[in-house]
Design an enzyme around this catalytic site. Structure first.
Site, PDB file in Angstrom:
ATOM      1  N   CYS A  86       0.830  -1.195   0.000  1.00 53.58           N
ATOM      2  CA  CYS A  86       0.000   0.000   0.000  1.00 53.58           C
ATOM      3  C   CYS A  86       0.874   1.257   0.000  1.00 53.58           C
ATOM      4  O   CYS A  86       1.528   1.557  -0.986  1.00 53.58           O
ATOM      5  CB  CYS A  86      -0.985  -0.049   1.164  1.00 53.58           C
ATOM      6  SG  CYS A  86      -2.416   1.039   0.961  1.00 53.58           S
ATOM      7  N   HIS A 196      -3.379  -5.784   1.038  1.00 57.08           N
ATOM      8  CA  HIS A 196      -2.681  -6.004   2.306  1.00 57.08           C
ATOM      9  C   HIS A 196      -2.614  -7.495   2.671  1.00 57.08           C
ATOM     10  O   HIS A 196      -3.487  -7.996   3.392  1.00 57.08           O
ATOM     11  CB  HIS A 196      -3.411  -5.264   3.432  1.00 57.08           C
ATOM     12  CG  HIS A 196      -3.251  -3.781   3.401  1.00 57.08           C
ATOM     13  ND1 HIS A 196      -2.281  -3.121   4.112  1.00 57.08           N
ATOM     14  CD2 HIS A 196      -3.955  -2.827   2.741  1.00 57.08           C
ATOM     15  CE1 HIS A 196      -2.380  -1.815   3.906  1.00 57.08           C
ATOM     16  NE2 HIS A 196      -3.394  -1.609   3.067  1.00 57.08           N
ATOM     17  N   GLU A 198      -0.728  -8.839   4.840  1.00 60.14           N
ATOM     18  CA  GLU A 198      -0.525  -8.977   6.292  1.00 60.14           C
ATOM     19  C   GLU A 198      -1.836  -8.943   7.054  1.00 60.14           C
ATOM     20  O   GLU A 198      -1.877  -9.313   8.234  1.00 60.14           O
ATOM     21  CB  GLU A 198       0.420  -7.868   6.795  1.00 60.14           C
ATOM     22  CG  GLU A 198      -0.196  -6.501   7.013  1.00 60.14           C
ATOM     23  CD  GLU A 198      -0.456  -5.690   5.755  1.00 60.14           C
ATOM     24  OE1 GLU A 198      -0.779  -4.498   5.868  1.00 60.14           O
ATOM     25  OE2 GLU A 198      -0.347  -6.243   4.638  1.00 60.14           O
TER      26      GLU A 198
END
Length: 231
Positions: A86, A196, A198
């Site tokens: 990002c 994302h 994660e």
């Protein structure tokens, strides 16, 4: 293996990245402040999402001048694994470590939801645990995730297999050229992506499809050092 998670003023996904490394692969991980001038002790560098320096000027435009970015460039040249997520993707393009640029979403709205991605290239240190063509569910959260490059650069990305992820089908949330969600440098050791991974480590969060990105990095590192990951 040892990971660095960079922290800029305004980073807000640094903790997510730190916890993802701990949960997904159980490797050593440390936060590294943006003023650091030494990344020699790390095997992989994560440049997290957020709003570094408040996204003033352009997203990532100030962060690319932080002292630590000189070390990120050195690490890239040494072949270390670097993943920008990002705002981290935006920083890597501003720093010239990845081609193209991220501009305002075509709908001019912040988009925050789960998004299906197609794995375009699985012959990469960050995607080797996926199959080519896999559709994975990864969340997005961005207002300036519209990936742009000119026709010549796009042709080069295609020819060199530098397109790593695309938004699957007709789900492009931001207007990115050729539905691009993530790209690499020519060498393949630097990857940037707007979604994302994660935040997709545990099914409790809605998806665990991002976990294989972290196991892929560990697998690639262990192969370099003569030991494959135990599945």
């Amino acid at each position: 293996m040892k990971f660095a998670v960079l922290v800029f003023p305004g980073s807000n996904c640094d903790i997510d990245c730190y916890k993802a490394v701990e949960e997904a692969i159980g490797q050593k991980v440390e936060y590294v402040w943006h003023t650091s001038t030494d990344l020699s002790g790390y095997d992989a560098i994560l440049v997290p999402g957020g709003f570094s320096y408040g996204d003033y000027l352009r997203c990532g435009a100030i962060s690319r001048f932080a002292p630590v970015m000189n070390e990120v460039k050195k690490a890239a040249e040494e072949g270390k694994f670097i993943l920008g997520i990002c705002n981290g993707f935006q920083i890597l393009t501003e720093a010239g470590l990845l081609p193209g640029a991220l501009i305002r979403n075509s709908g001019l709205k912040f988009r925050c939801h789960q998004t299906p991605l197609e794995v375009v290239n699985n012959g990469n240190p960050f995607t080797n645990q996926y199959a080519e063509g896999d559709i994975i569910n990864i969340p997005i959260a961005h207002g300036e995730g519209n990936y742009y490059c000119d026709d010549a650069t796009l042709a080069q990305l295609e020819a060199n297999k530098q397109i790593i992820f695309r938004y699957a089908g007709d789900t492009n949330p931001n207007g990115s050229v050729s539905n691009i969600a993530g790209v690499s440098n020519e060498r393949g050791n630097v990857v940037g992506m707007m979604p994302h991974p994660e935040r997709a480590i545990n099914q409790l969060f809605g998806s665990e499809d991002g976990k294989k990105m972290f196991t892929s990095i560990l697998n690639a590192w262990r192969e370099q050092h003569g030991a494959a990951v135990n599945s």
